[in-house]
Write a protein that holds these residues in place. Structure first.
Motif, PDB file in Angstrom:
ATOM      1  N   ASN A   1       0.959  -1.289   0.277  1.00  0.00           N
ATOM      2  CA  ASN A   1      -0.033  -0.004   0.009  1.00  0.00           C
ATOM      3  C   ASN A   1       0.823   1.334  -0.131  1.00  0.00           C
ATOM      4  O   ASN A   1       0.329   2.338  -0.138  1.00  0.00           O
ATOM      5  CB  ASN A   1      -1.105  -0.030   1.118  1.00  0.00           C
ATOM      6  CG  ASN A   1      -2.359   0.764   1.029  1.00  0.00           C
ATOM      7  OD1 ASN A   1      -2.769   0.498  -0.190  1.00  0.00           O
ATOM      8  ND2 ASN A   1      -2.743   1.416   1.865  1.00  0.00           N
TER       9      ASN A   1
ATOM     10  N   LEU B   1       0.023   0.519  -8.238  1.00  0.00           N
ATOM     11  CA  LEU B   1      -0.838  -0.418  -7.759  1.00  0.00           C
ATOM     12  C   LEU B   1      -1.886  -0.604  -8.988  1.00  0.00           C
ATOM     13  O   LEU B   1      -2.316  -1.746  -9.219  1.00  0.00           O
ATOM     14  CB  LEU B   1      -1.659   0.274  -6.799  1.00  0.00           C
ATOM     15  CG  LEU B   1      -0.998  -0.206  -5.403  1.00  0.00           C
ATOM     16  CD1 LEU B   1      -2.000   0.635  -4.364  1.00  0.00           C
ATOM     17  CD2 LEU B   1      -1.180  -1.537  -4.920  1.00  0.00           C
TER      18      LEU B   1
ATOM     19  N   THR C   1     -10.634  -7.668  -5.404  1.00  0.00           N
ATOM     20  CA  THR C   1      -9.484  -6.350  -5.037  1.00  0.00           C
ATOM     21  C   THR C   1     -10.117  -5.181  -4.529  1.00  0.00           C
ATOM     22  O   THR C   1      -9.758  -4.446  -3.442  1.00  0.00           O
ATOM     23  CB  THR C   1      -8.586  -6.014  -6.026  1.00  0.00           C
ATOM     24  OG1 THR C   1      -7.698  -7.364  -6.194  1.00  0.00           O
ATOM     25  CG2 THR C   1      -7.473  -5.028  -5.746  1.00  0.00           C
TER      26      THR C   1
ATOM     27  N   TRP D   1      -8.071   0.977  -2.654  1.00  0.00           N
ATOM     28  CA  TRP D   1      -8.077   0.170  -3.795  1.00  0.00           C
ATOM     29  C   TRP D   1      -9.329  -0.075  -4.546  1.00  0.00           C
ATOM     30  O   TRP D   1      -9.399  -0.559  -5.623  1.00  0.00           O
ATOM     31  CB  TRP D   1      -7.807  -1.475  -3.020  1.00  0.00           C
ATOM     32  CG  TRP D   1      -6.392  -1.607  -2.499  1.00  0.00           C
ATOM     33  CD1 TRP D   1      -5.594  -0.372  -2.334  1.00  0.00           C
ATOM     34  CD2 TRP D   1      -5.732  -2.714  -2.403  1.00  0.00           C
ATOM     35  NE1 TRP D   1      -4.343  -1.026  -1.876  1.00  0.00           N
ATOM     36  CE2 TRP D   1      -4.285  -2.637  -1.969  1.00  0.00           C
ATOM     37  CE3 TRP D   1      -5.942  -4.102  -2.650  1.00  0.00           C
ATOM     38  CZ2 TRP D   1      -3.448  -3.451  -1.783  1.00  0.00           C
ATOM     39  CZ3 TRP D   1      -4.929  -5.118  -2.261  1.00  0.00           C
ATOM     40  CH2 TRP D   1      -3.829  -4.853  -1.905  1.00  0.00           C
TER      41      TRP D   1
END
Length: 263
Positions: free
Chosen positions: A31, A38, A54, A61
């Motif tokens: 993170n 990401l 996810t 996210w």
């Protein structure tokens, strides 16, 4: 063993605490990546169920996993038509999509489709738990619900055609996985077919064609209902490797439509 896991006085044992700490530490490390990194990682996940799951981890996210760079969404109930990556209809989403994009079609209600041409590689996925929850309906007077002129995949969708065909395959490789294709039960022989393919394989490349290239249709775990025939082939392709599984209320099909080499 239960005492080792829980520990004395009902508290978690050291091993359980260590496992939890390790998982949290791993989450913190990933993170700490910026949004671009990401999102790039999420792009390698399959849209359903991995990328969908996810999005349930945390708010950040969820924002990144649902970003229009990763997939577009079709939602008839959308009120703000300026919301990026969200469209009220399938045709608008197809027009805005880039080659390789995934379009997630919201479950519930009926999505009207009529002769929508798809000329770029796309993946169309129903957003429901079952294909019956996301329905595309082709009205009378239309040749097809969806017309494919490029390599595409559709999954977890129900496609209904009152007349004409559900899916019209012109060229490219079309993958149909976990869908339901429905036509009229007793149509005229020349009017109603779940799948129509007009693709032809050039004779020059017929004998040396590599599997996975060229034109073809692959059907897996798909229920076909009604129609004069399940598949109408007007080109030089042929039906191959047909397999059917009979359930109490349905028959599910697996088959390929592609060029059959003479050797």
């Amino acid at each position: 063993m239960e005492e080792e896991r829980i520990g004395k006085w009902g508290k978690p044992s050291k091993s359980a605490t260590a496992t939890s700490t390790s998982a949290y530490s791993s989450y913190c490390r990933i993170n700490s990546l910026d949004d671009g990194c990401l999102m790039h990682i999420f792009s390698f996940l399959s849209p359903i169920p991995d990328r969908y799951n996810t999005a349930l981890v945390c708010h950040r996210w969820c924002f990144l996993a649902c970003h229009p760079r990763l997939w577009l969404r079709v939602d008839r109930s959308v009120k703000d038509i300026l919301e990026p990556g969200v469209f009220p209809g399938i045709e608008a989403a197809v027009a805005a999509a880039r080659p390789g994009d995934t379009i997630l079609i919201a479950a519930g209600g009926v999505h009207l489709t009529s002769n929508i041409q798809i000329k770029k590689p796309l993946c169309l996925i129903g957003g429901g738990e079952h294909p019956e929850e996301t329905t595309l309906v082709c009205s009378r007077g239309s040749d097809s619900a969806l017309e494919f002129l490029s390599t595409c995949k559709i999954s977890n969708l129900t496609v209904k055609a009152e007349l004409g065909c559900c899916l019209l395959h012109r060229s490219g490789r079309l993958i149909i996985d976990g869908c339901v294709l429905q036509c009229e039960s007793n149509p005229l022989d020349y009017l109603s077919f779940p799948i129509v393919s007009t693709a032809s394989c050039p004779e020059l490349f017929a004998s040396s064609q590599v599997k996975g290239q060229g034109d073809g249709v692959t059907v897996s775990c798909t229920r076909i209902e009604g129609g004069a025939r399940a598949v109408l082939i007007r080109g030089t392709l042929a039906l191959q490797r047909v397999r059917a599984t009979y359930a109490r209320t349905s028959i599910f099909f697996w088959f390929d439509v592609e060029h059959k080499c003479d050797d």
